[in-house]
Design an enzyme around this catalytic site. Sequence first.
Site, short mmCIF file in Angstrom:
data_model
loop_
_atom_site.label_atom_id
_atom_site.label_comp_id
_atom_site.label_asym_id
_atom_site.label_seq_id
_atom_site.Cartn_x
_atom_site.Cartn_y
_atom_site.Cartn_z
CE1 TYR A 167 0.93 -2.26 -9.91
CE2 TYR A 167 -0.37 -0.53 -8.88
CZ TYR A 167 -0.25 -1.83 -9.31
OH TYR A 167 -1.29 -2.71 -9.17
NE ARG A 174 -17.05 6.81 6.73
CZ ARG A 174 -17.70 7.86 7.25
NH1 ARG A 174 -17.07 9.00 7.48
NH2 ARG A 174 -18.99 7.77 7.55
CG ASP A 179 5.08 4.72 -4.75
OD1 ASP A 179 5.62 4.01 -3.89
OD2 ASP A 179 4.09 4.35 -5.40
O1 P1T Z 1 -1.60 -2.54 -4.56
P1 P1T Z 1 -1.72 -1.30 -3.72
O2 P1T Z 1 -1.52 -1.53 -2.27
O3 P1T Z 1 -2.97 -0.51 -4.03
O4 P1T Z 1 -0.47 -0.34 -4.11
C1 P1T Z 1 -0.31 0.20 -5.38
C2 P1T Z 1 1.14 0.44 -5.66
C3 P1T Z 1 1.65 1.72 -5.49
N1 P1T Z 1 2.94 2.00 -5.73
C4 P1T Z 1 3.81 1.04 -6.14
C5 P1T Z 1 5.24 1.40 -6.41
C6 P1T Z 1 3.36 -0.27 -6.30
O5 P1T Z 1 4.25 -1.20 -6.70
C7 P1T Z 1 1.99 -0.58 -6.07
C8 P1T Z 1 1.46 -1.96 -6.26
N2 P1T Z 1 2.27 -2.79 -7.05
C9 P1T Z 1 2.01 -4.09 -7.36
C10 P1T Z 1 0.90 -4.75 -6.97
C11 P1T Z 1 3.04 -4.76 -8.19
O6 P1T Z 1 3.06 -6.01 -8.29
O7 P1T Z 1 3.87 -4.05 -8.76
#
Ligand code: P1T
Length: 378
Positions: free
Chosen positions: A102, A49, A174
Amino acid sequence: MSYGFETLAIHAGQEPDERTGAVIPPIFQTSTYKQDAVGSPRLGYEYSRSGNPTRDSLQECLAALEGGSRGLTFASGLAAEDTLIRTVCKPGDHVIIPDDAYGGTFRLFAKVAERWGLTWSAARISDVDDVRAKITPNTKMIWVETPTNPLLGIADIAGLAAVSRDAHALLVVDNTFASPYLQQPLALGADVVVHSTTKYIGGHSDVVGGALVLNDLALADSLQFHQNAMGAVNGPFDAWLTLRGVKTLAVRMERHCDNAEKVAEFLARHSKVKQVIYPGLPEHPGHELATKQMRRYGGMISFRMGDPAAAERVCNTTKVFTLAESLGGIESLIEHPGKMTHASVAGSELEVPADLIRLSVGIETIDDLLADLATALG
Ligand code: P1T
């Protein structure tokens, strides 16, 4: 010596194994490490971890690709976001979030962080003045997606960096939709880059993960403390799969962009499509800015049918475009944001249009992609 992007993707953090010469770094599938004496872990590794060599390889590689000093990887994009929010913010702090983002990121702020005393405002992230107007004395972070998910808005990273500096707030970008191949936010003045490595970085829809990359070493140490203290780390095999994927990021992104440009042109000419949203089209309001701060325009396209039922019908009909959430893999995906990825923003300022379709354009044969869409729209 400074290497090019493609060389870094293949070699940064990925020296051949010292003991065996294995060209590909091993998967250190271990939870713990033998210590030579009490308090003497070898190379600092004591428990996975806290640290794992396969994860370290990925962290080093992603830092190099984003042009940052330090990278940290996590079990998912949301785990990376949560660790960042809880490292930087305390109850009473304020965050500006995009009015298009998102759905899961919105949910993390509105349904989780808010319960712990964080306040937030949604701003039009493509409008620097609107972001500036939403700053309060307690603003700790300006959170940006560019391009945004799913409406592909473009934010002026350098302009927002000036606003965040004046406000003594962190600019968080992001960079999931662009990937470091198309856009490098740290070079434009961002403080922290966030990734869902599940998407273009992993690139093969076979592993979930997240990452943070930054230059501020004190903040990086604090994030590393929280990465261990909160424990949302990615496992060694997941780190290895992500490393395996990222090696081909540059060539994949070029093909994603080639195919998406052709799909966008095809949709823009189609009589049943009401509006195509793609930063590569000259009529997109962020086209000029995207041309300035991105290498190309990416593999994501959204379009509106003018009628929610028609949008659902198209999503249910394509064959090469698979109906699924997520994006950034080699295969093409289609989805209905209003009922799928962005169901959690219904009724909020971030609600998305019900007639919207989102495509993640993959790297299949372009004629097959166009024929599939033509049939579904026809
Ligand atoms: O799904 P995850 O790895 O936890 O990531 C989240 C996330 C963060 N930022 C952006 C811009 C994202 O598009 C996402 C995840 N998005 C999807 C699963 C989707 O289908 O838009």
